[in-house]
Design an enzyme around this catalytic site. Structure first.
Site, PDB file in Angstrom:
ATOM      1  N   LYS A  67      80.235  91.657  58.802  1.00 50.49           N
ATOM      2  CA  LYS A  67      81.860  91.696  58.016  1.00 50.49           C
ATOM      3  C   LYS A  67      81.858  90.454  57.142  1.00 50.49           C
ATOM      4  O   LYS A  67      82.824  90.824  56.158  1.00 50.49           O
ATOM      5  CB  LYS A  67      82.530  91.349  59.217  1.00 50.49           C
ATOM      6  CG  LYS A  67      82.815  92.376  60.467  1.00 50.49           C
ATOM      7  CD  LYS A  67      84.251  92.256  60.986  1.00 50.49           C
ATOM      8  CE  LYS A  67      84.124  93.190  62.365  1.00 50.49           C
ATOM      9  NZ  LYS A  67      85.288  92.842  63.323  1.00 50.49           N
ATOM     10  N   LYS A 119      76.783 106.214  64.139  1.00 50.75           N
ATOM     11  CA  LYS A 119      77.891 106.344  65.263  1.00 50.75           C
ATOM     12  C   LYS A 119      79.120 106.781  64.789  1.00 50.75           C
ATOM     13  O   LYS A 119      79.556 106.356  63.735  1.00 50.75           O
ATOM     14  CB  LYS A 119      77.977 105.026  65.974  1.00 50.75           C
ATOM     15  CG  LYS A 119      78.407 104.892  67.415  1.00 50.75           C
ATOM     16  CD  LYS A 119      77.966 103.788  68.016  1.00 50.75           C
ATOM     17  CE  LYS A 119      79.641 103.130  68.148  1.00 50.75           C
ATOM     18  NZ  LYS A 119      79.609 101.936  69.034  1.00 50.75           N
ATOM     19  N   LYS A 144      85.634 104.271  63.899  1.00 53.80           N
ATOM     20  CA  LYS A 144      87.003 104.274  63.656  1.00 53.80           C
ATOM     21  C   LYS A 144      87.152 103.639  62.293  1.00 53.80           C
ATOM     22  O   LYS A 144      88.289 103.738  61.568  1.00 53.80           O
ATOM     23  CB  LYS A 144      88.129 103.622  64.724  1.00 53.80           C
ATOM     24  CG  LYS A 144      87.426 102.207  65.227  1.00 53.80           C
ATOM     25  CD  LYS A 144      88.432 101.714  66.183  1.00 53.80           C
ATOM     26  CE  LYS A 144      87.893 100.303  66.830  1.00 53.80           C
ATOM     27  NZ  LYS A 144      88.751  99.923  67.642  1.00 53.80           N
TER      28      LYS A 144
END
Ligand code: TRP
Length: 335
Positions: A115, A197, A200
């Site tokens: 992040k 994966k 979202k």
């Protein structure tokens, strides 16, 4: 333990729209687990502001997520469904636990590294101490088990370390939580890159099925799903990862097994298969979407869930918090 039931805690962030992967892999399992455990399912809005959010949008999404929890089948009378930001103990315990967590430990968290490279202009202290807030979430409720995806395992390990460290100094204050590894818990991959994966936060909207996608959108995304040039519906993870993913999605939506699915489509082309997978997803999501629409009309009901469950969460978490405050030497409250 609450009464004679073990305690379970989990939470999701209200950032991005939830995907089919979140539903089949997590939310659906939560419903099953709520039969067995005393559950706390939080909308972890405090975690969300570690990256910049549009305030109105965050508020809207948080409510949509809480509504979705209920629409998915979690009973707000039985499970505690609430906003993290409505329960002051999360922040209070997080502060204390910050003082029992090492910089070195937090620097090793892979999510922090990811992040902070994605948001290089905003590497704030909250992003760094995010796992401590997560530890506070879990430990406040003395959770025995925490269902998490593999990406959160490192944070759960840290939670266990913090709990054990605290307990070693002050006696048995915290329950040391175990990860709950789901039975089969479908792992749904991206429709555009079956090695990744379904997420979202994927930038490519065709990669993910969002739970609120309308039928046309769903069908279109499946038509565009990446497959291979083998040309037969078979479960071969190495050669046909895209087809495997579609098989898994179909199985999760229909309840059929892999073998049954492979047999059903033997000799059939990818076009027909993709259409069937798309239709199975449309049918799977239809009742969920209808329930969401119905709940959205019932503002008073949702408001009462928000209020009552926050009070319940506040009550349960305060017990732990008061104990911890006493242990570390904060002065007693005068009543
Ligand atoms: N960090 C988790 C995620 O992004 C969300 C989360 C916050 C959580 N607190 C939690 C999950 C406590 C399980 C338990 O997915």
């Amino acid at each position: 333990m609450i009464g004679d039931r073990k305690v379970l805690f989990s939470g999701m962030q209200a950032t991005g729209n939830l995907t089919l992967g979140n539903y089949l892999g997590a939310l659906q399992n939560w419903v099953n687990l709520s039969e067995e455990y005393e559950c706390f399912y939080s909308v972890v809005d405090m975690h969300s502001i570690t990256v910049r959010q549009d305030p109105a949008e965050l508020r809207r999404r948080a409510r949509a997520l809480l509504t979705l929890y209920i629409a998915a089948g979690l009973d707000p009378e039985k499970c505690c469904i609430y906003y993290q930001s409505h329960v002051s103990g999360h922040a209070e315990l997080a502060w204390i636990l910050n003082c029992f967590t090492y910089m070195g430990e937090l620097s090793r968290m892979t999510q922090f590294k990811d992040k902070s490279s994605k948001h290089a202009d905003n590497i704030n202290a909250g992003l760094f101490t995010y796992p401590v807030l997560m530890a506070a979430d879990i430990l406040l409720y003395q959770a025995d088990v925490v269902p998490v995806g593999i990406d959160q395992m490192q944070h759960l390990e840290l939670t266990r370390d913090i709990a054990q460290r605290f307990n070693a100094i002050y006696g048995d204050v915290f329950t040391v939580p175990e990860p709950y590894i789901g039975k089969v818990g479908a792992k749904i991959m991206s429709l555009q890159d079956p090695m990744k994966k379904m997420s979202k936060s994927d930038e490519n909207p065709n990669a993910s099925i969002y739970l609120m996608d309308d039928p046309d959108t769903i069908m279109r995304k499946f038509k565009r799903a990446v497959t291979d040039s083998e040309g037969s519906v078979a479960y071969d993870e190495e050669k046909q990862p895209g087809i495997c993913n579609l098989i898994d999605i179909y199985c999760a939506c229909t309840g059929n097994s892999r073998d049954e699915t492979v047999a059903e489509f033997s000799g059939k082309g990818y076009g027909e298969f993709k259409t069937k997978v798309g239709e199975s997803v449309v049918e799977k999501l239809r009742p969920l979407q209808e329930k969401v629409a119905e709940l959205e009309k019932n503002k008073d009901f949702i408001d009462s869930v928000i209020k009552n469950n926050a009070e319940k969460a506040q009550y349960v978490s305060n017990k732990t918090l008061r104990k911890v405050q006493k242990k570390v030497g904060f002065p007693e409250r005068i009543r």
